[in-house]
Design a protein around this motif. Sequence first.
Motif, short mmCIF file in Angstrom:
data_model
loop_
_atom_site.label_atom_id
_atom_site.label_comp_id
_atom_site.label_asym_id
_atom_site.label_seq_id
_atom_site.Cartn_x
_atom_site.Cartn_y
_atom_site.Cartn_z
N MET A 151 0.90 -1.05 0.00
CA MET A 151 0.06 0.07 0.12
C MET A 151 0.99 1.10 0.15
O MET A 151 1.96 1.32 0.97
N ALA A 152 0.62 2.17 -0.73
CA ALA A 152 1.31 3.53 -0.95
C ALA A 152 1.02 4.35 0.18
O ALA A 152 0.00 4.23 0.88
N MET A 153 2.11 4.92 0.85
CA MET A 153 1.75 5.95 1.71
C MET A 153 0.78 7.01 1.36
O MET A 153 0.75 7.44 0.40
N GLY A 154 -0.01 7.45 2.39
CA GLY A 154 -1.03 8.13 2.15
C GLY A 154 -2.40 7.62 1.88
O GLY A 154 -3.38 8.17 1.79
N ALA A 155 -2.42 6.51 1.18
CA ALA A 155 -3.54 5.60 0.83
C ALA A 155 -4.34 5.25 2.04
O ALA A 155 -3.72 4.64 2.94
N THR A 156 -5.55 5.50 1.90
CA THR A 156 -6.45 4.91 2.92
C THR A 156 -6.94 3.32 2.72
O THR A 156 -7.03 2.92 1.80
N PRO A 157 -6.66 2.66 3.91
CA PRO A 157 -6.94 1.21 3.67
C PRO A 157 -8.54 0.90 3.43
O PRO A 157 -9.35 1.81 3.99
N GLU A 158 -8.62 0.13 2.70
CA GLU A 158 -10.05 -0.33 2.31
C GLU A 158 -10.73 -0.83 3.61
O GLU A 158 -9.96 -1.81 4.36
N PRO A 159 -11.89 -0.65 3.92
CA PRO A 159 -12.63 -1.25 5.10
C PRO A 159 -12.79 -2.68 4.96
O PRO A 159 -12.92 -3.42 3.98
N ALA A 160 -12.39 -3.30 6.05
CA ALA A 160 -12.19 -4.77 5.95
C ALA A 160 -13.74 -5.36 5.89
O ALA A 160 -14.58 -5.24 6.69
N ASP A 161 -14.17 -6.08 4.75
CA ASP A 161 -15.37 -6.73 4.66
C ASP A 161 -15.06 -8.25 4.42
O ASP A 161 -15.58 -8.94 3.36
N THR A 162 -14.33 -8.85 5.25
CA THR A 162 -14.05 -10.06 5.34
C THR A 162 -14.99 -11.04 5.88
O THR A 162 -16.18 -10.35 6.60
N ALA A 163 -15.09 -12.35 5.75
CA ALA A 163 -16.07 -13.00 6.09
C ALA A 163 -15.97 -13.22 7.91
O ALA A 163 -17.07 -12.97 8.46
N ALA A 164 -14.69 -12.84 8.31
CA ALA A 164 -14.59 -13.01 9.74
C ALA A 164 -15.40 -11.43 10.36
O ALA A 164 -15.74 -11.42 11.45
N ALA A 165 -15.17 -10.31 9.67
CA ALA A 165 -15.64 -9.06 9.91
C ALA A 165 -17.24 -9.30 9.92
O ALA A 165 -18.02 -8.54 10.96
N ARG A 166 -17.82 -9.67 8.75
CA ARG A 166 -19.15 -9.66 8.79
C ARG A 166 -19.76 -10.73 9.72
O ARG A 166 -20.83 -10.53 10.32
N GLY A 167 -19.22 -11.85 9.92
CA GLY A 167 -19.51 -12.38 11.08
C GLY A 167 -19.56 -12.09 12.42
O GLY A 167 -20.58 -12.14 13.40
N ARG A 168 -18.41 -11.25 12.72
CA ARG A 168 -18.56 -10.52 14.11
C ARG A 168 -19.52 -9.52 14.25
O ARG A 168 -20.25 -9.30 15.20
N SER A 169 -19.82 -8.74 13.05
CA SER A 169 -20.72 -7.75 12.82
C SER A 169 -22.23 -8.47 13.10
O SER A 169 -23.04 -7.99 13.91
N GLY A 170 -22.29 -9.68 12.54
CA GLY A 170 -23.74 -10.26 12.67
C GLY A 170 -23.85 -10.94 14.26
O GLY A 170 -24.98 -10.77 14.60
N LEU A 171 -22.81 -11.36 14.83
CA LEU A 171 -22.95 -11.61 16.08
C LEU A 171 -23.19 -10.63 17.16
O LEU A 171 -24.10 -10.77 17.88
N ILE A 172 -22.64 -9.45 16.94
CA ILE A 172 -23.00 -8.22 17.84
C ILE A 172 -24.28 -7.90 17.43
O ILE A 172 -25.05 -7.58 18.39
N GLY A 173 -24.65 -7.71 16.22
CA GLY A 173 -26.16 -7.40 15.77
C GLY A 173 -27.05 -8.24 16.36
O GLY A 173 -28.02 -7.84 16.84
N THR A 174 -26.95 -9.73 16.20
CA THR A 174 -27.72 -10.51 17.08
C THR A 174 -27.87 -10.26 18.50
O THR A 174 -28.96 -10.44 19.13
N LEU A 175 -26.86 -10.07 19.27
CA LEU A 175 -26.76 -9.69 20.52
C LEU A 175 -27.63 -8.47 20.81
O LEU A 175 -28.37 -8.29 21.77
N VAL A 176 -27.51 -7.46 20.08
CA VAL A 176 -28.08 -6.08 20.40
C VAL A 176 -29.60 -6.24 19.99
O VAL A 176 -30.22 -5.70 20.83
#
Length: 174
Positions: free
Chosen positions: A1-26
């Motif tokens: 990644m070049a300096m100054g470039a913004t990283p892409e948001p993590a949309d991995t299966a693990a991140a979606r799973g974590r978000s889904g789990l937290i959403g289910t708890l909420v």
Amino acid sequence: MAMGATPEPADTAAARGRSGLIGTLVAGIAFFDAVVLGAPIAVAAAVLGRPLLVFGVAAVVIVVLVVGCCRWLDHRWDAWFTRNGARLERSLESMRSSRLLKHPVAWIQRGSERSYAFAAAVANPILVAVFARSLSGEPVGERKQLLGAVAYAIPYAAMWTLIGFALAGAFNAA
């Protein structure tokens, strides 16, 4: 990644799973608060026999938990609503038309902090945050989240503490 470039948001299966789990708890806390929060408060009040201590701890825990859930909803709303929007809209529409929630929805739509806190005290503040966010399209804001959480936590913790205290009295009398 070049300096100054913004990283892409993590949309991995693990991140979606974590978000889904937290959403289910909420969602679980929002829809099943009597089981998740109320029953443990009543049991603690009945077993410990110290209702003021149980009430104080329960009220603080509820405020922290509700504010955390509402903040998660505010921060993750767009991504979460994109995946679950259609199902949520159907649920919200049925709630909007129900006799029980007709008035809290009107209080939320007014937009004042007082009416928001009153709606949160009558209904669950997590559901009120979802209504407010879906009705306005704007984040609820930390001040309203805190006011709604406190307005809900005090009578809710008091009610369940009294239920536990009464159950303890009934068991002791038997």
